[in-house]
Enzyme design. Structure first.
Site, PDB file in Angstrom:
ATOM      1  N   GLY A  98       0.802  -1.231   0.000  1.00 14.04           N
ATOM      2  CA  GLY A  98       0.000   0.000   0.000  1.00 14.04           C
ATOM      3  C   GLY A  98       0.827   1.269   0.000  1.00 14.04           C
ATOM      4  N   ILE A  99       0.411   2.203   0.807  1.00  8.77           N
ATOM      5  CA  ILE A  99       1.040   3.530   0.837  1.00  8.77           C
ATOM      6  C   ILE A  99       2.489   3.424   1.312  1.00  8.77           C
ATOM      7  CG2 ILE A  99       0.937   5.795   1.971  1.00  8.77           C
ATOM      8  CD1 ILE A  99      -2.152   5.477   1.985  1.00  8.77           C
TER       9      ILE A  99
ATOM     10  N   TYR B 283     -10.157   5.266  15.284  1.00  7.13           N
ATOM     11  CA  TYR B 283      -9.233   5.649  14.203  1.00  7.13           C
ATOM     12  C   TYR B 283      -9.073   7.173  14.132  1.00  7.13           C
ATOM     13  CZ  TYR B 283      -7.333   5.687   9.397  1.00  7.13           C
ATOM     14  OH  TYR B 283      -6.557   5.877   8.281  1.00  7.13           O
TER      15      TYR B 283
ATOM     16  N   ASN C 265     -15.342  10.482  11.492  1.00  2.00           N
ATOM     17  CA  ASN C 265     -16.007   9.534  10.607  1.00  2.00           C
ATOM     18  C   ASN C 265     -16.858   8.574  11.420  1.00  2.00           C
ATOM     19  OD1 ASN C 265     -16.415   8.963   7.953  1.00  2.00           O
ATOM     20  ND2 ASN C 265     -14.541   7.766   7.687  1.00  2.00           N
TER      21      ASN C 265
ATOM     22  N   LYS D 289     -16.063   0.166  14.218  1.00  3.23           N
ATOM     23  CA  LYS D 289     -17.338  -0.174  14.881  1.00  3.23           C
ATOM     24  C   LYS D 289     -17.887   1.119  15.461  1.00  3.23           C
ATOM     25  CE  LYS D 289     -18.330  -4.667  15.195  1.00  3.23           C
ATOM     26  NZ  LYS D 289     -19.302  -5.139  14.259  1.00  3.23           N
TER      27      LYS D 289
ATOM     28  N   ASN E 122       4.215   5.386   9.058  1.00  2.00           N
ATOM     29  CA  ASN E 122       3.087   5.125   8.155  1.00  2.00           C
ATOM     30  C   ASN E 122       2.200   3.971   8.614  1.00  2.00           C
ATOM     31  OD1 ASN E 122       1.692   4.736   5.365  1.00  2.00           O
ATOM     32  ND2 ASN E 122       2.758   2.795   5.726  1.00  2.00           N
ATOM     33  N   ALA E 123       2.758   3.027   9.382  1.00  2.44           N
ATOM     34  CA  ALA E 123       1.976   1.840   9.766  1.00  2.44           C
ATOM     35  C   ALA E 123       0.675   2.268  10.427  1.00  2.44           C
ATOM     36  CB  ALA E 123       2.778   0.954  10.714  1.00  2.44           C
ATOM     37  N   GLY E 124      -0.404   1.638  10.037  1.00  4.09           N
ATOM     38  CA  GLY E 124      -1.691   2.019  10.613  1.00  4.09           C
ATOM     39  C   GLY E 124      -2.706   0.923  10.383  1.00  4.09           C
TER      40      GLY E 124
HETATM   41  P1  NAD Z   1      -2.327  -1.073   4.566  1.00  4.22           P
HETATM   42  O1  NAD Z   1      -3.165  -1.856   5.505  1.00  4.22           O
HETATM   43  O2  NAD Z   1      -2.294  -1.493   3.132  1.00  4.22           O
HETATM   44  O3  NAD Z   1      -0.810  -1.014   5.098  1.00  4.22           O
HETATM   45  C1  NAD Z   1      -0.490  -0.756   6.440  1.00  4.22           C
HETATM   46  C2  NAD Z   1       0.788  -1.502   6.776  1.00  4.22           C
HETATM   47  O4  NAD Z   1       1.068  -1.290   8.170  1.00  4.22           O
HETATM   48  C3  NAD Z   1       0.637  -3.012   6.566  1.00  4.22           C
HETATM   49  O5  NAD Z   1       1.694  -3.502   5.765  1.00  4.22           O
HETATM   50  C4  NAD Z   1       0.658  -3.555   7.970  1.00  4.22           C
HETATM   51  O6  NAD Z   1       1.211  -4.870   8.063  1.00  4.22           O
HETATM   52  C5  NAD Z   1       1.503  -2.524   8.698  1.00  4.22           C
HETATM   53  N1  NAD Z   1       1.271  -2.605  10.138  1.00  4.22           N
HETATM   54  C6  NAD Z   1       0.092  -2.666  10.772  1.00  4.22           C
HETATM   55  N2  NAD Z   1       0.268  -2.848  12.089  1.00  4.22           N
HETATM   56  C7  NAD Z   1       1.600  -2.897  12.302  1.00  4.22           C
HETATM   57  C8  NAD Z   1       2.397  -3.072  13.443  1.00  4.22           C
HETATM   58  N3  NAD Z   1       1.858  -3.285  14.661  1.00  4.22           N
HETATM   59  N4  NAD Z   1       3.745  -3.073  13.312  1.00  4.22           N
HETATM   60  C9  NAD Z   1       4.304  -2.905  12.084  1.00  4.22           C
HETATM   61  N5  NAD Z   1       3.591  -2.728  10.962  1.00  4.22           N
HETATM   62  C10 NAD Z   1       2.250  -2.730  11.068  1.00  4.22           C
HETATM   63  O7  NAD Z   1      -2.809   0.428   4.691  1.00  4.22           O
HETATM   64  P2  NAD Z   1      -2.577   1.682   3.714  1.00  4.22           P
HETATM   65  O8  NAD Z   1      -3.864   1.959   3.024  1.00  4.22           O
HETATM   66  O9  NAD Z   1      -1.364   1.540   2.892  1.00  4.22           O
HETATM   67  O10 NAD Z   1      -2.397   2.833   4.814  1.00  4.22           O
HETATM   68  C11 NAD Z   1      -1.128   3.307   5.229  1.00  4.22           C
HETATM   69  C12 NAD Z   1      -1.346   4.474   6.184  1.00  4.22           C
HETATM   70  O11 NAD Z   1      -2.133   5.464   5.553  1.00  4.22           O
HETATM   71  C13 NAD Z   1      -2.096   4.078   7.457  1.00  4.22           C
HETATM   72  O12 NAD Z   1      -1.566   4.800   8.552  1.00  4.22           O
HETATM   73  C14 NAD Z   1      -3.507   4.533   7.172  1.00  4.22           C
HETATM   74  O13 NAD Z   1      -4.220   4.790   8.346  1.00  4.22           O
HETATM   75  C15 NAD Z   1      -3.245   5.781   6.363  1.00  4.22           C
HETATM   76  N6  NAD Z   1      -4.367   6.203   5.518  1.00  4.22           N
HETATM   77  C16 NAD Z   1      -4.773   5.446   4.458  1.00  4.22           C
HETATM   78  C17 NAD Z   1      -5.830   5.883   3.674  1.00  4.22           C
HETATM   79  C18 NAD Z   1      -6.312   5.123   2.477  1.00  4.22           C
HETATM   80  O14 NAD Z   1      -7.202   5.622   1.775  1.00  4.22           O
HETATM   81  N7  NAD Z   1      -5.780   3.955   2.154  1.00  4.22           N
HETATM   82  C19 NAD Z   1      -6.469   7.098   3.978  1.00  4.22           C
HETATM   83  C20 NAD Z   1      -6.031   7.825   5.065  1.00  4.22           C
HETATM   84  C21 NAD Z   1      -4.962   7.380   5.821  1.00  4.22           C
END
Ligand code: NAD
Length: 469
Positions: A240-241, A375, A369, A317, A310-312
């Site tokens: 992802g991101i 979140y 949201n 719920k 970036n991890a999230g």
């Molecule tokens: P994703 O779920 O594809 O990737 C998140 C990565 O974080 C995963 O590879 C996961 O394994 C890793 N991760 C989760 N928990 C972890 C932990 N305890 N230790 C280490 N790594 C961990 O998500 P994404 O869509 O790529 O989102 C990346 C960031 O962008 C996140 O913080 C998310 O909240 C934020 N975000 C995403 C969007 C969107 O539209 N996709 C919108 C707003 C914010």
């Protein structure tokens, strides 16, 4: 994950139908590819009387290879300036409009905006760029000046919504100390303008950025590889991101340490190998995670210059139905783990002067949201972290910023219910979702050594989403 509607709307029959029925019309966005010029046509530069930035801005645009057309406010367009994209003869349409509004000292002076933009408002190219330069209201010498400078925000945001066709509009508040000092204190402005005018900011619009003074040595030797010699940590980098951030930082010259949970080890190794970086398998919620990460960074590199949190995770719920595990895990991964890592890196002196801390928030942390109290709390906290830590570390030249993505095409958003997903995609000025690379490019701008003085900012990568606007 693909946006089938956007593909259809940009096909031959699709275009006709979309126009006839007045449906959302997502334009193809101009995104950066290495070697691309900053802009693909001339940029018109203007200024309200009394501003100090038009001269230096002109120089830095010319230095970046941009053809600059000059026009002070109130003056009619010169003959060579195109009046409109279509039917403007042989001259190419304007690729950008940059206006120095720092000279506007009271509200009557706002007329300069109209005088500059009105004659050329319909002459901006597809995916054109609008940048207004101002002085932050809190730094203005009088309430009248502050009022006028604050008004710039409404103008710029409206232009972002009005011009369409993939164009963007931003307001950059430049610190008066940097304005007075001129170049090279304006390197942060230079870095910011290069980002905002280029295809790197394809999905960033309607934003307000604050830029402070930069030290004399902030300018990179090579603007295409500003991160040469830097060590960058990216958490959640397996997909992802995060994977996009790792790739873009590596493209810009950084040696990337890519971190993710052990369960994502194979994908993480794939990303790390692809970019010549290293992989660290670590669960950020483990009690000793911050120290183990610091041990790794100290042993391998002796330091880390750029940290991207970036991890999230999401565990949605409504509040009344949310078990404590969902609350705790989201708060811990998305927010508390960032604090623990920052604390250990700072305590152990692993983040050198001039370092960069960058956190990924979300527009959910701005607008809230339904079903995401956990979140949104965590992401609003991330914004608070960036804003509160920035002044603490400013003396060391360490910058702290946050990006707040909107709807980005990833597995996270692909899992959303169809109606919500379509709403998220269309309810923004671009009528489409962003791509992971759009978030990554914004982070790379913050990460650049040239972005010195760019600190405490929260920049949304959301195509000017209506959510939380
Ligand atoms: P994703 O779920 O594809 O990737 C998140 C990565 O974080 C995963 O590879 C996961 O394994 C890793 N991760 C989760 N928990 C972890 C932990 N305890 N230790 C280490 N790594 C961990 O998500 P994404 O869509 O790529 O989102 C990346 C960031 O962008 C996140 O913080 C998310 O909240 C934020 N975000 C995403 C969007 C969107 O539209 N996709 C919108 C707003 C914010």
């Amino acid at each position: 994950m693909g946006d089938r509607y956007a593909s259809f709307a940009n096909s031959g029959p699709g275009r006709t139908l979309v126009r006839r029925l007045g449906l959302p019309d997502p334009p193809p966005l101009r995104r950066y590819a290495p070697g691309d010029p900053l802009v693909s046509g001339p940029v018109l530069l203007g200024a309200a009387p009394g501003g100090q930035l038009a001269g230096p801005t002109r120089h830095l645009l010319v230095d970046a290879g941009v053809e600059v057309l000059d026009r002070p406010a109130g003056q009619e367009p010169a003959a060579q300036e195109p009046a409109a994209e279509k039917g403007s003869g042989s001259s190419p349409p304007l690729a950008g409009l940059v206006f120095d509004a720092t000279g506007i000292g009271d509200t009557t002076g706002l007329r300069a905006l109209y005088d500059f933009f009105h004659p050329v408002a319909r002459g901006l190219a597809r995916c054109g760029r609008v940048v207004v330069l101002g002085t932050a209201p809190e730094a203005c010498p009088s309430p009248r000046a502050a009022t006028a400078q604050r008004a710039l925000e409404g103008f710029t945001r409206s232009v972002g919504k009005e011009f369409g066709r993939g164009s963007t509009a931003q307001l950059v508040y430049v610190d008066p100390a940097a304005q007075a000092a001129g170049p090279p204190a304006l390197t942060g402005l230079e870095s910011t303008l290069r980002f905002l005018l280029s295809g790197r900011s394809a999905y960033v619009s309607g934003q307000v950025v604050r830029v402070g003074p930069a030290p004399a040595d902030a300018r990179p030797a090579d603007w295409d590889r500003p991160l040469d010699g830097r060590i960058a940590l990216v958490t959640g980098a397996a997909q992802g991101i995060g994977a996009a951030i790792a790739r873009v930082l590596a493209r810009d010259g950084a040696r990337v340490v890519a971190l993710d949970v052990p369960a994502a080890g194979a994908a993480l190794a794939g990303v790390a190998n692809e970019i010549g970086g290293t992989a660290v398998q670590l669960d950020l919620t483990a009690p000793d995670a911050a120290n183990r990460l610091a041990d790794h960074l100290a042993g391998r590199h002796g330091r880390v210059d750029v940290v991207v949190h970036n991890a999230g995770i999401t565990r949605d719920k409504t509040l009344g139905r949310m078990d404590p595990g969902r609350w705790d895990s989201v708060l811990d991964v998305n927010l508390s783990s960032q604090e623990r890592i920052n604390d250990v890196l700072l305590d152990r002196d692993l983040l050198p002067d001039g370092g960069r801390l960058i956190a990924v928030a979300s527009i959910a942390g701005i607008g809230g949201n339904r079903g995401q109290t956990n979140y949104a709390t965590s992401k609003a906290g991330v914004i608070g972290l960036a804003q509160s830590l920035a002044p603490v570390l400013a003396g060391r030249g360490v910058t702290v910023n946050a990006v707040a993505p909107g709807f980005i095409e990833t597995r996270m958003t692909a899992r959303m219910p169809l109606v919500l997903r379509e709403a998220g995609r269309r309810m923004n000025s671009m009528a489409q979702g962003g791509l992971p690379v759009d978030v990554a490019e914004t982070i790379a701008w913050f990460a650049s050594p040239a972005s010195a003085g760019v600190t405490g900012n929260v920049v949304r990568v959301c195509g000017q989403s209506l959510l939380g606007a």
